[in-house]
Design a protein around this motif. Structure first.
Motif, PDB file in Angstrom:
ATOM      1  N   ALA A 251       0.700  -1.249  -0.076  1.00  0.00           N
ATOM      2  CA  ALA A 251      -0.106  -0.053  -0.002  1.00  0.00           C
ATOM      3  C   ALA A 251       0.890   1.214   0.126  1.00  0.00           C
ATOM      4  O   ALA A 251       0.698   2.221  -0.679  1.00  0.00           O
TER       5      ALA A 251
ATOM      6  N   HIS B 295       2.589   1.357  -3.423  1.00  0.00           N
ATOM      7  CA  HIS B 295       1.852   1.288  -4.321  1.00  0.00           C
ATOM      8  C   HIS B 295       2.083   0.058  -5.469  1.00  0.00           C
ATOM      9  O   HIS B 295       2.169   0.315  -6.465  1.00  0.00           O
TER      10      HIS B 295
ATOM     11  N   TYR C  32      -8.123  -0.367  -3.991  1.00  0.00           N
ATOM     12  CA  TYR C  32      -6.870   0.672  -4.164  1.00  0.00           C
ATOM     13  C   TYR C  32      -5.964   0.075  -5.054  1.00  0.00           C
ATOM     14  O   TYR C  32      -5.162   1.025  -5.823  1.00  0.00           O
TER      15      TYR C  32
END
Length: 182
Positions: free
Chosen positions: A46, A49, A168
């Protein structure tokens, strides 16, 4: 958080002498470390990315959800007779857990007290022991409902994590070149 809780409970059980079985503690610590590493993969994915890390995190979290949901449903679906059979199989297949149960619950034997067998409880000296099955069965239903409920709660938070990771993962990296293809 759950992984650190598992490791802490295993260490607490050994520290206070409640659990002497190395297998039980080893499995709890191994599961805690595995969950910690999976959470670390998700966190790194996260922050960076990184699509591949997020994909693996999502797949492993989905597999953990399936296993945890299945075990939680099984815990909630057991009736008294099945619980009794499961407890008797566990009693007959392990010596270290039997010793811990007899010492902590102050009982001897599973269904009947046999003064000729060895027992590690305090009541064995006076030969006035109760069998362990009624005491264990009293707690087993409550513990299975508790574990099943907690497992269901965390399994649904895991499926939420899978969904959020999927959402995401498919977003563009804000630091990347705007004209670059996703």
């Amino acid at each position: 958080l759950v992984s650190l809780l598992l490791i802490g409970i295993a260490a607490w059980g050994i520290g206070f002498g409640l659990i002497s079985s190395f297998r039980v503690v080893g499995v709890a610590i191994a599961v805690g470390i595995f969950l910690f590493l999976i959470a670390l993969v998700g966190l790194i994915g996260a922050v960076k990315h990184h699509q591949v890390l997020l994909f693996f995190y999502m797949i492993i979290l989905l597999l953990v959800f399936i296993v945890q949901f299945s075990v939680s449903c099984a815990c909630l679906a057991l009736n008294k007779e099945q619980q009794s059979q499961l407890l008797e199989v566990g009693w007959n297949n392990t010596n270290s857990a039997r010793t811990d149960i007899e010492r902590n619950l102050n009982c001897c034997g599973f269904r009947v007290f046999d003064p000729n067998e060895t027992c590690f409880s305090d009541c064995f000296r006076s030969r006035q022991c109760q069998p362990c099955a009624p005491i264990i069965e009293e707690y087993s239903g409550m513990v299975l409902r508790f574990v099943g409920g907690i497992g269901l709660f965390f399994s649904f938070t895991e499926i939420l994590g899978v969904w959020l990771t999927y959402r995401y993962r498919n977003q563009k990296d804000p630091r990347a070149n705007p004209s670059a293809f996703l």
